[in-house]
Design an enzyme around this catalytic site. Sequence first.
Site, PDB file in Angstrom:
ATOM      1  CD  GLU A 139       6.395  44.106  35.500  1.00 21.80           C
ATOM      2  OE1 GLU A 139       5.151  44.098  35.418  1.00 21.80           O
ATOM      3  OE2 GLU A 139       7.022  43.171  36.011  1.00 21.80           O
TER       4      GLU A 139
ATOM      5  CG  HIS B  34       0.032  37.125   4.987  1.00 18.46           C
ATOM      6  ND1 HIS B  34      -0.171  36.981   3.635  1.00 18.46           N
ATOM      7  CD2 HIS B  34       1.129  36.391   5.285  1.00 18.46           C
ATOM      8  CE1 HIS B  34       0.755  36.190   3.137  1.00 18.46           C
ATOM      9  NE2 HIS B  34       1.557  35.812   4.112  1.00 18.46           N
TER      10      HIS B  34
ATOM     11  CE  LYS C 109      -0.817  44.951  41.391  1.00 21.25           C
ATOM     12  NZ  LYS C 109       0.341  44.393  42.075  1.00 21.25           N
TER      13      LYS C 109
HETATM   14  O1  PA5 Z   1       7.039  40.836  37.553  1.00 19.04           O
HETATM   15  C1  PA5 Z   1       6.296  41.121  38.462  1.00 19.04           C
HETATM   16  O2  PA5 Z   1       6.727  41.476  39.570  1.00 19.04           O
HETATM   17  C2  PA5 Z   1       4.793  41.063  38.295  1.00 19.04           C
HETATM   18  O3  PA5 Z   1       4.422  40.716  37.025  1.00 19.04           O
HETATM   19  C3  PA5 Z   1       4.243  40.028  39.253  1.00 19.04           C
HETATM   20  O4  PA5 Z   1       4.820  38.778  38.969  1.00 19.04           O
HETATM   21  C4  PA5 Z   1       2.735  39.942  39.140  1.00 19.04           C
HETATM   22  O5  PA5 Z   1       2.167  41.199  39.415  1.00 19.04           O
HETATM   23  C5  PA5 Z   1       2.184  38.918  40.114  1.00 19.04           C
HETATM   24  O6  PA5 Z   1       2.568  39.200  41.406  1.00 19.04           O
HETATM   25  P1  PA5 Z   1       2.453  38.129  42.551  1.00 19.04           P
HETATM   26  O7  PA5 Z   1       3.325  36.989  42.205  1.00 19.04           O
HETATM   27  O8  PA5 Z   1       2.883  38.827  43.790  1.00 19.04           O
HETATM   28  O9  PA5 Z   1       0.993  37.715  42.614  1.00 19.04           O
END
Ligand code: PA5
Length: 440
Positions: free
Chosen positions: A280, A301, A415
Amino acid sequence: MISVDFSKAVRRIDDFAAPLIQAHRWLQEATGRGNDFVGWVNLPRDYDKEEYARIKAAAKKIQSDSRALVVIGIGGSYLGARGAIDFLCSPNYNLKKKDTPNIYFAGNGLSGDYLQEIVDLVGDDDFSVNVISKSGTTTEPAVAFRFFRELLEKRYGRDGAAKRIYATTDKARGALKSLADAEGYETFVVPDDVGGRYSVLTAVGLLPIAVAGVDLDALMGGAAKMMDACRRGNLDENPAWQYAAVRNALYQKGKKIEILAAYEPAFRFMAEWWKQLYGESEGKESKGLFPASVEFTADLHSMGQYIQQGERHLFETVVRFGPSKSRLKVPRDESDGDGLNFLAGRDMDYIAAQAMDGTLLAHVEGGVPNLVIQAGEKNAETLGELIYFFEYACGLSGYVLNVNPFDQPGVEAYKKNMFALLGKPGYEELGKELREKLGR
Ligand code: PA5
């Protein structure tokens, strides 16, 4: 203390000294891209001590009044706690005899069967819920929270449920914060300047980890030690600089996939955490190493063939740990039917070490550069070190790659489509367009 051995990965990394000096300054002075999200850099010492004490107190209360804790969250609000509990308490934690509650993770997907299974596993046990969402509006955890909140309210009444719900969210904004204030849930904060994937050492990770009985002081102590090591401004002494440099050097040579390997099944979910952290942070603007992971020797394996002889676009980062607690030795077998008596009396660590060295040499010979991150014994302090090490190296590495390591604009695309197809108000036009594309 963690060290990085890159002798089997690249010859030299000094070309990266200048970009790393710059990246280091951006992190230390909060002056680079995404500088609103570098609150984690000083967190191991600058954390909110009052809240930290409340986390410990809440963990004690949950341990005393609950036989299960349902932890609801996804992505950065999930993987760190799951990884730490698996690593420090075992992937079989829930099956073990213990005086801490079982811990179930929910809201990390949309499978109805998975959700039902957790409801069934909690059964009639007294339980509490830690709902974790910075935004408070993420669909997966919000849906799961509806189920478990309803369950709690049916069992304990609304007031009783309120005493068993712990909300970790934004300090002031969002649907979850409003609900928590209205219902009187105890709340913990996801700091404004810490993004989800860098939040494991905040209440996001710390509350569930503490409920599992982990020594938080040791975890934070390890992170603080590594924070000091990561402040060193040169390549020879800073392991995070070395790791960031090697990754970028290999990427520039066409090694586009990094496989994180460990010889510990308990590390599997920490590798998932690591994948989110790096994927990310760096995977944007059509750039970035693809982070993958394997668990050795099991995956030798299954994935071993590809790693040894498949397309040569890989390198491997192997995390090694200090001695195991167990000193299991291979028994002698008089018949020696399997021909393994040459190992009789040898302990498992010795055998694993030979497998690691043998695998490393084979993979390097097969054209897969290997770097080794040598960590200490498997304990909370070591994990704290590793977490901070990976976070700091990730910030550096993203800056060297010339991306903003602290945003995730690409996560929104699915989303939007999901909301449109679900018929969320405001998404009608897109919904129509998508249904046409799907031929519905
Ligand atoms: O790293 C990030 O920003 C995402 O993985 C969020 O943690 C994830 O989408 C969850 O978001 P939230 O904590 O707002 O529910």
